[in-house]
Design an enzyme around this catalytic site. Structure first.
Site: not given
Length: 452
Positions: A243, A265, A268, A335-336, A369, A423, A428
């Site tokens: 985190t 944080q 964690h 992340e945050h 959170d 192409e 096609h």
């Protein structure tokens, strides 16, 4: 306790050169992949027997069955602390408010008269959700995974969480109680790479788990490596790493708040990242002074907080201006990201790379959170520059439905044939020509069907 990186004085480098100057945890998923591969394939071949063996090896529990009995889930809810139940119920309520608004609806676009493209959104049929159970218990992760899957309309939801020796081999009772509150009754006592393998391959027998189309949820490096191993076979949310919090702050920020949020944080994991980016030396020094007493008053000091703050992944980054600070946080892609500056909303609006942004002093990461209504399953390791957090969209597939009339096809036929031939894919074009008689297209485009 926390290092400094001084980026003042010179113009900041661009792109990867700037990212290389910033702190980041070492998280070698590729190396872990070699170790999880045999575990995953063992589960593939031996199923439940392998899961029971790994529960004893990694979790120290002897299991008779992997699937959690429904009565154990109900009992966990009955035994839940009323205050915790009320908090979980409020977290679920707020998450539903936000995620219910994310559901995309079918939309039809008329491209030309007689030609439409409809985009419909279809949920995946079955998902396997992972709730970690290592250093901490995370019922909040159950909420953050289950709510968007339910709001997307996923019909079949299963959840896995590691067995706990303290609870007779069941996942933590708060995890089970959260499942009960959310109406999830298919729960497995399985952790790590083996849980991901269970969802990817499925297992047979009375405790069998049907294969899932997708696996989401945060976990340790072994979970991340297993997700990488199965990418292509199943859908995943992200390879979650340690985190991260980054705080963009100026002299108006309260150092007490900033220090507390960095610590929040860091608790964690010893690899958790805590980064302050500021143009104020005074704030940097004040935060450094605040860290020591706040850390001393915390739990998990020696095994998590101190090594996290002292690690190479954490630092106070000094910049010349908030403009430079914005460049730094965009390069970091946290992340945050908290923005604690004067006119914080304006600075937050300019951020391009972050999993989630928390504006001003009254929107701490801890709120997100649990009870902001936002989702906390977010990209880590700089992946916010290309990936999003978990949402209802994560569980939906967009399908285009093309519906053209004969005239609408005839009107664009010459362009289709021209591009097919450009192409070197003449079949096609031939597939289109076969639908019309000679000369039929003259009225639309001046292009004639060649003589057969």
């Amino acid at each position: 306790m926390i290092s400094r990186i001084d980026l003042r004085g010179d113009s900041l480098p661009e792109g990867g050169a700037l990212r290389d100057l910033l702190p980041r945890a070492e998280f070698d998923v590729a190396a872990a992949l070699d170790k999880v591969r045999p575990i995953c394939e063992d589960v593939h071949h031996r199923g439940t027997a392998a899961l029971i063996e790994y529960a004893q090896k990694f979790d120290g529990v002897v299991l008779e069955r992997i699937r959690v009995p429904e009565e154990a889930i109900k009992a966990a809810l009955e035994g839940l602390d009323p205050a915790v139940r009320a908090a979980l119920e409020e977290s679920i309520r707020r998450a539903r408010i936000v995620h219910a608004q994310q559901r995309r609806t079918e939309h039809t676009t008329q491209v030309v008269p007689g030609g439409t493209v409809t985009e419909k959104w279809v949920p995946v049929e079955r998902v396997g959700l992972y709730a970690p159970g290592g250093r901490s218990v995370y019922p909040s992760s159950v909420v953050m995974n289950v709510v968007p899957a339910q709001e997307a309309g996923v019909a079949s939801i299963a959840l896995a969480s590691p067995p706990q020796a303290d609870f007779d081999g069941l996942p933590h009772p708060t995890i089970l109680a959260a499942c009960a509150l959310l109406g999830v009754d298919e729960v497995y006592a399985a952790g790590g790479a083996q849980a991901v393998a269970m969802f990817a391959y499925g297992t047979s027998g009375p405790d069998g788990c049907a294969p899932a189309n997708m696996v989401t949820g945060p976990g340790n490096i072994w979970v991340a490596a297993a997700k990488r191993y199965f990418t292509g076979k199943i859908g995943i949310d992200t390879e979650a790493g340690p985190t991260e919090i980054a705080v963009l702050a100026d002299s108006t920020a309260d150092p007490v708040h900033v220090a507390a949020d960095l610590i929040s944080q860091a608790e964690h994991d010893p690899l958790a990242a805590a980064v302050l980016v500021t143009d104020s030396v005074e704030l940097a020094e004040a935060v450094e002074r605040e860290l020591a007493p706040q850390v001393a008053a915390s739990k998990h000091v020696e095994d998590r907080i101190k090594p996290a703050l002292a690690g190479r992944q954490s630092a106070i980054v000094l910049v010349d201006s908030l403009e430079d600070g914005l460049k730094v946080v965009d390069a970091y892609g946290a992340e945050h990201l908290e923005v604690q500056t004067a006119d914080a909303a304006a600075w937050a609006a300019r951020v391009r790379n972050a999993g989630a942004i928390f504006v001003g002093p009254w929107s701490p990461v801890s709120l997100g959170d649990y009870c902001a209504g936002s989702n906390h399953v977010l990209p880590t390791g700089g992946c916010a520059c290309h990936s999003s957090g978990l949402s209802v969209q994560s569980f939906l597939r967009g399908i285009h439905i093309v519906d053209y009339t004969r005239d609408a096809l005839a009107e664009v036929a010459h362009h289709v044939v021209t591009l097919a031939e450009a192409e070197d894919l003449p079949a096609h074009g031939a597939a289109l020509k076969a639908r019309f008689a000679e000369g039929e297209l003259d009225q639309h485009s001046g292009w004639k069907v060649p003589q057969q």
